[in-house]
Design an enzyme around this catalytic site. Structure first.
Site, short mmCIF file in Angstrom:
data_model
loop_
_atom_site.label_atom_id
_atom_site.label_comp_id
_atom_site.label_asym_id
_atom_site.label_seq_id
_atom_site.Cartn_x
_atom_site.Cartn_y
_atom_site.Cartn_z
N GLU A 199 -5.19 -10.88 -2.11
CA GLU A 199 -5.14 -10.80 -0.35
C GLU A 199 -5.12 -12.45 0.18
OE1 GLU A 199 -6.99 -7.68 1.83
OE2 GLU A 199 -5.91 -5.83 0.82
N ASN A 217 -9.73 0.21 -2.58
CA ASN A 217 -9.46 -0.93 -1.89
C ASN A 217 -10.92 -1.33 -1.36
OD1 ASN A 217 -7.66 -2.76 -0.36
ND2 ASN A 217 -8.38 -1.76 1.83
N GLU A 218 -11.42 -3.04 -2.40
CA GLU A 218 -12.53 -3.67 -1.10
C GLU A 218 -13.26 -2.80 -1.42
OE1 GLU A 218 -11.44 -5.63 2.49
OE2 GLU A 218 -10.43 -7.65 0.50
N TYR A 262 0.18 -10.16 12.29
CA TYR A 262 0.20 -11.15 11.74
C TYR A 262 0.03 -12.90 11.63
CZ TYR A 262 -3.89 -9.95 7.98
OH TYR A 262 -5.05 -9.71 7.23
N TYR A 270 0.89 -1.23 -0.06
CA TYR A 270 0.28 0.16 0.07
C TYR A 270 0.44 1.18 -0.18
CZ TYR A 270 -4.29 -2.89 1.81
OH TYR A 270 -5.20 -3.19 2.07
N GLU A 280 -5.48 -1.97 8.22
CA GLU A 280 -5.51 -1.53 10.03
C GLU A 280 -4.92 -0.24 10.61
OE1 GLU A 280 -6.61 -4.35 8.96
OE2 GLU A 280 -5.32 -5.60 8.86
#
Ligand SMILES: *[C@@H]1O[C@H](CO)[C@@H](O)[C@H](O)[C@H]1NC(C)=O
Ligand SMILES: *[C@@H]1O[C@H](CO)[C@@H](O)[C@H](O)[C@H]1NC(C)=O
Length: 632
Positions: A265, A186-187, A334, A81, A127
């Site tokens: 993703e 994004n989504e 993560y 990103y 996030e």
């Protein structure tokens, strides 16, 4: 006839290769052959196996090593990103150095033989605080409808892309660089606005810079394609472990009958909020899903291959039922194949072996875990609360008065605390009085005359507490911004956004003092000038500053983890670097990652700002050689 055609084809191919070699890359192209469901690199079928690694979550000194470890796993691309708030933290003040050196990141990726896939958003979720949007958008346009065809918002996006994109253009594949793909939004399919005109605008804007020099794409979960796809833009999917990826591809085919299959993703782990168990994702189903997808000819990006850290105030939050909030932990480990320190985990070796069934072994040494350091407990000395005169004098950015409370964005403040103070009307004579804060967006450390009486918080949905008479008449609420919502709804204002009442009577005439805590030089100045400042620290006031020093005399400096067990909730700075928030009282993250690159041989400086626990004046804090992310 067929044979002749084939020979002509071969001749053409070999000529093309020679032409390409001769004219220094003029024929470079990265495109899509929809008919054959594949990408074409310089006219030949190509597929990528990529990993997400966000440069803004690791110090630049570690970028090359992480990229090399990704390549060593067989990956041929890295996806990142681009975070607007990292590059334009305050309006018009752009940052491109240090952790914001995007061009250096792209250059290193190319040097490590990785193609680059960029996701400039401008909304990235990830996030991160406010999904990567800079907070000042809400200062400038309190009514902005982010992620829609809102002219104020679009004007700012256009201005930002006008700064960002010219820096990226020379790295696009068609212009000789490593960037093969650039994403749009994004989504978006999940976003309730479903604003087709906005997506069209963003496509046109992105295309005006990227032209045909890289492939444009969108990404969405299989169920949310309807509002996410854009005509003439490659649609890709986001999904994790499954024993039937074909089912997802079928859902994609309903919108895009032909073209390369991409899982943009593929979730190797998951995000974690404070006070819930650390998210862990099992290896074997991941290996199996990966093998299936690669056998189906799909292109795959691992999310995350390396997660890193939400340093300082960059962690975001998610909205829960009924407007409550769940803030993300500081670590973005993560459960990724490369852990927070960049070391390979069992997941790394397992996925690497699957990747090498389908892609050539790059022949690099497989990375090994680097040593970590322990440091003996460090003694810290209390230097007083944010409520002290000294802190107000040095750490405060502003003090203003108004009849009613104002929020962080209205006061043009991104991070830290706002201290809200008002007088309790003397005529109120219930004992106790019920304090109620309407529309509290944050966590309020409540004081009366410098005495800490409790915490209100949007994460627990507790907005009221009793105040006993006799403590005094100065009501003081230190309100913490715990991170703005990153998912779906980015307009998350912080602070006290409604009225404050005592037994139903609105409290008026507030003084507001801003403590952004984003300029370490002020904190150092405060510590230096108030060496013997203890008077006010003896009070019960919360949000106290502690300071200490420690020596490192080792030959070789390694990463370490600071362990705030015994402390409550707060922030830690080492040598001026803000490691982020700690909160071992709720976990699951206990330790904070300390990158070796911020440590010095000789004397090092540590500052802890403890928000709520009444820690001893001369408490210690220790450093350990192992992360503790699964505490509590
Ligand atoms: C984007 O460009 C296309 C083609 O020029 C045009 O038809 C469309 O209206 C543009 N979208 C917006 C929102 O301006
Ligand atoms: C608030 O301040 C105004 C102006 O100074 C004053 O007239 C008013 O009485 C104050 N209100 C309260 C509740 O103290």
């Amino acid at each position: 006839m067929l044979k002749i055609k084939y020979i002509v084809f071969l001749l053409a191919v070999s000529m093309q290769i020679r032409i390409r070699a001769d004219n220094g890359g003029d024929t470079r192209s990265f495109t899509i052959d929809y008919d054959h469901d594949t990408f074409l690199m310089d006219g030949s079928p190509f597929r990528f196996i990529s990993g997400s690694f966000h440069y803004f979550r690791a110090l630049p000194d570690s970028w090359r090593q992480i990229l090399r470890s990704m390549r060593a796993a067989g990956l041929n691309a890295v996806m990142t990103y681009i975070e607007w708030s990292t590059h334009e933290p305050t309006e018009g003040n752009y940052k491109w150095d240090g952790i914001a050196d995007l061009e250096q990141f792209i250059t290193l990726a190319e040097e490590e033989n990785l193609y680059v896939i960029l996701r400039p958003g401008p909304y990235i979720c990830a996030e991160r605080d406010m999904g990567g949007f800079p907070y000042w958008l809400l200062t400038k346009y309190p009514h902005a409808k982010l992620r829609t065809y809102d002219t104020d918002y679009l004007r700012e996006v256009t201005k930002w892309y006008g700064v960002l994109m010219p820096r990226i253009q020379k790295y696009l594949y068609g212009r000789g660089g490593p960037v093969i793909m650039v994403s749009i939004e994004n989504e978006y399919g999940f976003f309730s606005s479903c604003d087709v005109k906005y997506l069209s605008f963003l496509k046109n804007l992105t295309e005006s810079y990227v032209q045909n020099d890289a492939v444009l794409f969108t990404n969405d979960a299989p169920d949310w394609l309807q509002c996410g796809t854009i005509p003439d833009v490659l649609a890709t999917l986001d999904f994790g472990s499954t024993d039937n990826p074909a089912r997802h591809w079928q859902m994609l085919r309903a919108y895009q009958p032909k073209g390369p299959l991409v899982n943009a993703e593929f979730y190797l782990g998951w995000l974690t909020h404070w006070s819930e168990p650390m998210a862990r994702v099992a290896i074997e189903p991941l290996s199996n899903t990966l093998r299936l997808m690669l056998a189906q000819g799909a292109n795959v990006n691992f999310y995350m291959f390396f997660g890193g850290t939400n340093f300082a105030f960059t962690a975001g939050a998610n909205e829960r039922d009924s407007g409550l909030i769940h803030a993300d932990i500081t670590s973005y480990d993560y459960d990724a194949p490369l852990d927070e320190a960049g070391d390979p985990t069992p997941k790394y070796y397992a996925l690497r072996s699957v990747i090498l069934e389908f892609f050539p072994d790059p022949g690099l040494p497989v990375p090994q875990k680097l040593p970590k350091m322990k440091i003996p407990p460090v003694q810290l000395n209390a230097r007083g609360s944010l409520l002290s005169d000294a802190a107000r004098d040095i750490l405060a950015k502003y003090t203003i008065s108004a009849e009613r409370t104002l929020g962080f964005e209205a006061l043009n403040q991104n991070s830290g605390f706002i201290l809200y103070e008002a007088d309790i009307p003397k005529e109120l004579n219930q004992d106790p009085l019920a304090l109620y804060v309407n529309n509290l967006h944050g966590r309020a450390y409540v004081h009366v005359n410098n005495q800490f009486v409790g915490v209100l918080s949007r994460d627990s949905g507790i907005f009221s507490l009793p105040i006993s008479l006799g403590l005094g008449y100065r009501l003081q609420l230190l309100v913490e911004n715990e991170g703005r919502i990153n998912f779906d709804i980015p307009n998350d204002f912080k602070g006290i956004l409604g009225s404050v009442t005592l037994d139903g009577n609105e409290v008026l005439n507030w003084t507001m003092t801003g403590f952004p805590l984003d300029d370490y030089s002020l904190i150092q100045n405060y510590i230096d000038r108030y060496v013997n400042y203890i008077a006010e620290s003896r009070e019960l006031a919360s949000v106290r500053v502690f300071h200490g020093t420690f020596i490192i005399d080792a030959e070789e400096i390694y990463d370490t983890y600071v362990d705030p067990t015994g402390w409550g909730k707060g922030l830690i700075f080492i040598n001026g670097f803000n490691l982020g928030r700690y909160w071992p009282l709720v976990g699951p993250q206990v330790t904070l990652y300390v990158p070796r690159h911020i440590l010095l041989r000789g004397s090092n400086n540590i500052v802890v700002i403890e928000y709520q626990r009444n820690v001893q004046e001369n408490a210690t804090i220790s450093f350990t050689d192992e992360p503790k992310l699964d505490g509590l």
